[in-house]
Write an enzyme that holds these catalytic residues in place. Structure first.
Site: not given
Length: 371
Positions: A25, A102, A185
């Site tokens: 991704p 994703q 993240y």
């Protein structure tokens, strides 16, 4: 000539890949209000003609505030689902390459400017900015706005958002879902002691720090098609003293495997500006090797893998099962074609491109797009 392992099939559960090359991704920062645009048709469309085995849609936010930037793709509304369906329908008309997605939440790294405009965090009181949320109130970088620490209802809201996005992914007939728990993240923020300073059952010990990411995985696994894979992308290390380590990654991978995870994509870093990474070819492969040695799950290696022989060596030495390409395939969207030509293997090419086959590689396109 012995067949290159790079071009042997690989099975993940009931899902068979034509070769060992997958497209990672890659954020494009080109969406409008979370909705894919014509850019995504162009970008994903060309990669769907590359001869790789699997194409993965970029980090897709499960809530508006989970976007990295205001231009990120989301899958949290009927409008964003419809926009993604339009792009997928266009690609699938001309390519049968399996497509995965994703699912992500940026946590404290959200509300930023797009990279080519500097990438700085946008304060919540500015245009295109919003209040970020995280495990704790620690900002990613000095001078940034502090995130709000997620309370129990916030955790439930985010967990449900991941599950809702997985259900939308199933409606879109996507072949696999990858849960993003890497690159600093939100889920990675829960894992790392540098960003998680909670004093409840979601902070402190490794077991507690893994709790919320595992709950999110369970929610996604339950919501997505039972016969299709759910994988997880992890950062093998924070590259910062006192941060998340490869030993903890291995324990996390074992816990995921016990819950039915279909595979682990091993990357690294992204959590703290203090990271010190010795970047070089295959620099993340030892992290993948450690996870592969400790689990029976398929392991995907990524990170400065640009050379065909380099990729083959990673597979033949048993360090990983699959090779993920990102920047390398942006630079050379026909990387799998050229690798196949190098090893005397075959790839699938669209009928419209068959006459481009070089004379010195008469069997390069022996895998027909309409087989």
């Amino acid at each position: 000539m012995t067949q290159a392992k790079l071009f042997t099939p690989f099975r993940i559960g009931k899902f068979e890949l034509a070769n060992r090359i997958v497209i990672a991704p890659m954020c494009q920062y080109s969406a409008e209000d979370g909705c894919m645009t014509d850019w995504h048709m162009i970008h994903l469309g060309q990669l769907a003609l590359s001869g790789a085995a699997l194409l993965t849609i970029e980090a897709t936010a499960v809530t508006p505030e989970g976007r990295i930037t205001y231009a990120d793709v989301g899958l949290y509304s009927d409008e964003s689902e419809a926009a993604m369906r339009r792009v997928l329908d266009g690609i699938r008309r001309w390519s049968d390459m399996p497509i995965a997605i994703q699912l992500a939440h940026a946590g404290r790294k959200a509300s930023t400017e797009v990279p080519w405009k500097g990438g700085a965090q946008i304060p919540p009181d500015r245009s295109h900015g919003w209040q970020t949320e995280a495990p704790s109130t620690i900002p990613h970088s000095e001078g940034e706005a502090s995130p709000t620490a997620l309370d129990k209802s916030g955790l439930e809201r985010v967990r449900n958002a991941f599950a809702d996005a997985a259900r939308r992914a199933a409606r879109l007939d996507l072949h696999a879902v990858q849960v993003h728990a890497a690159h600093g993240y939100l889920l990675h923020q829960f894992l790392s002691p540098l960003s998680n300073r909670r004093e409840d059952e979601y902070g402190g010990s490794l077991e507690n720090r893994m709790r919320f990411p595992l709950e999110v995985f369970d929610a996604v696994r339950a919501a997505f098609s039972a016969d299709r894979p759910v994988t997880v992308r992890v950062s093998g290390t924070d590259w910062v003293e006192g941060g998340w380590t490869i030993e903890e990654t291995v324990e996390f991978a074992k816990a995921l495997e016990a819950r039915g995870c279909s595979g682990v994509h091993v990357s690294s870093g992204g959590l703290a500006p203090a990271q010190r990474i010795a970047v070089g070819p295959s620099y993340q492969v030892p992290l993948a090797r450690a996870v592969k040695a400790a689990t029976a799950m398929p392991v995907i290696a990524v990170g400065l893998i640009t050379d065909f022989v380099q990729a083959e060596a990673i597979l033949t030495t048993g360090d990983a099962d699959l090779i993920a390409l990102a920047r390398a395939i942006l630079y050379d969207p026909r990387w799998p074609w050229h690798a196949a030509a190098h090893f005397g293997a075959a790839v699938k090419a669209p009928s419209q491109y068959l006459r481009s086959q070089p004379r010195q590689f008469p069997h390069l396109f022996d895998m027909r797009a309409d087989d």
